[in-house]
Enzyme design. Structure first.
Site, PDB file in Angstrom:
ATOM      1  N   ALA A  93       1.584  -5.066   0.147  1.00  8.39           N
ATOM      2  CA  ALA A  93       2.789  -4.411  -0.380  1.00  8.39           C
ATOM      3  C   ALA A  93       2.666  -2.904  -0.558  1.00  8.39           C
ATOM      4  O   ALA A  93       3.500  -2.303  -1.223  1.00  8.39           O
ATOM      5  CB  ALA A  93       3.154  -5.043  -1.726  1.00  8.39           C
TER       6      ALA A  93
ATOM      7  N   ARG B 216       2.997  -0.593   1.722  1.00 12.71           N
ATOM      8  CA  ARG B 216       3.870   0.181   2.609  1.00 12.71           C
ATOM      9  C   ARG B 216       4.741  -0.777   3.411  1.00 12.71           C
ATOM     10  O   ARG B 216       4.644  -1.991   3.280  1.00 12.71           O
ATOM     11  CB  ARG B 216       3.043   1.057   3.552  1.00 12.71           C
TER      12      ARG B 216
ATOM     13  N   LYS C 123      -5.113  -3.924  -0.207  1.00 14.57           N
ATOM     14  CA  LYS C 123      -6.476  -3.399  -0.189  1.00 14.57           C
ATOM     15  C   LYS C 123      -6.517  -1.886  -0.354  1.00 14.57           C
ATOM     16  O   LYS C 123      -7.576  -1.321  -0.623  1.00 14.57           O
ATOM     17  CB  LYS C 123      -7.159  -3.771   1.137  1.00 14.57           C
TER      18      LYS C 123
ATOM     19  N   TYR D 121      -2.280 -14.201  18.579  1.00 11.07           N
ATOM     20  CA  TYR D 121      -1.379 -13.684  17.550  1.00 11.07           C
ATOM     21  C   TYR D 121      -0.269 -14.693  17.270  1.00 11.07           C
ATOM     22  O   TYR D 121       0.079 -14.959  16.119  1.00 11.07           O
ATOM     23  CB  TYR D 121      -0.781 -12.346  17.994  1.00 11.07           C
TER      24      TYR D 121
END
Length: 281
Positions: free
Chosen positions: A18, A20, A42, A168
């Protein structure tokens, strides 16, 4: 105050990743309506290529009108995830909404993809979503309107997407499958589990640092569109709205907002991964 604002005031939202982008935008969107926001990321110190930290994000959320607590931690760590949930309960008395936003992306072809990047995507995207949700569920059961919102795509099994970047895709579809599975597992508890995905590219750091960034950013929408859609979803009655894979623009159109030009992207925005076309609005 409208119904959405009434539904958000005083509620506590925990968001991973959270500091950015979409995660921060969702936090700000909820804060504008009076929510408490607990941030897990982080980024304790600024990154040379990425703006913001979890601490600047908390200030942005408080400036928007909400209350915020920043927790520095790794969504892959069971201890860190438990700590962010415990912090939210201690600071605000409970958890009402869990947003699984943290995600890693690497789209190299299989033979060029390192095992380290493969593991990172599975660990952040799937394991992180599992850990945060698992830690939040006992508290969500006590909420009057509990929601888990996961930033993950609808399951599109077209060979176009299955063959584009399988590793992915596995990680993102894993997030989706967890959400749909939890919707069934916890149906009797009244907890809503839904996925949200952008219709178009979103102007995040990932796009800004990609090849041909300027052209891509011009055709990307602002993260605020995801925030507005997210707030709309988590304001709905949980018992009546669960087990869905939703697209941001569709959510807003269903809520009566058909003119999306304020979010940018120009007249021909880039359709996001896993989607075949932009829906007419």
């Amino acid at each position: 105050m409208d119904k959405t604002g009434q539904a958000m005031a005083g509620r506590t939202v925990v968001i991973s990743g959270a500091s950015r982008g979409i995660g921060l935008a969702i936090g700000i969107g909820a804060a504008k309506l009076g929510a408490n926001v607990v941030l897990l990321a982080k980024t304790a110190e600024p990154h040379p290529k990425l703006p913001g930290t979890v601490h600047t994000a908390a200030r942005d959320i408080e400036d928007a009108g909400g209350k915020a607590v920043a927790v520095v931690g790794d969504v892959r760590s069971e201890e860190d995830v438990q700590r962010v949930v415990d912090t939210g309960v201690e600071a605000f008395g409970g958890i009402d909404v869990c947003v699984n936003n943290a995600s890693a992306i690497a789209t190299e072809p299989t033979e060029a993809l390192s095992a380290k990047k493969f593991d990172l995507m599975q660990d952040i995207n799937i394991r992180g979503t599992f850990l945060l949700t698992k830690a939040a569920v006992p508290h969500l059961r006590r909420s009057a309107n509990p929601h888990v919102l996961t930033i993950a795509p609808p399951l599109n099994l077209s060979p176009k997407w299955l063959g584009a970047h399988p590793s992915y895709t596995l990680s993102k579809y894993g997030m989706t499958l967890l959400s749909l599975g939890w919707a069934a597992e916890y149906a009797s508890d009244g907890i809503a589990f839904n996925c949200l995905w952008p219709e178009t590219y979103i102007a995040t750091a990932a796009v800004a640092n990609s090849p041909d960034a300027e052209a891509r950013l011009a055709r990307s929408r602002d993260p605020a569109i995801m925030a507005d859609a997210a707030v709309e979803i988590i304001s709905r009655p949980a018992v009546a709205h669960t087990g869905e894979c939703l697209i941001d623009a569709d959510v807003l159109r269903a809520a009566g907002k058909h003119d999306l030009r304020e979010y940018g992207g120009g007249s021909n925005p880039i359709v996001d991964l896993f989607l075949d076309e932009i829906h007419s609005g």
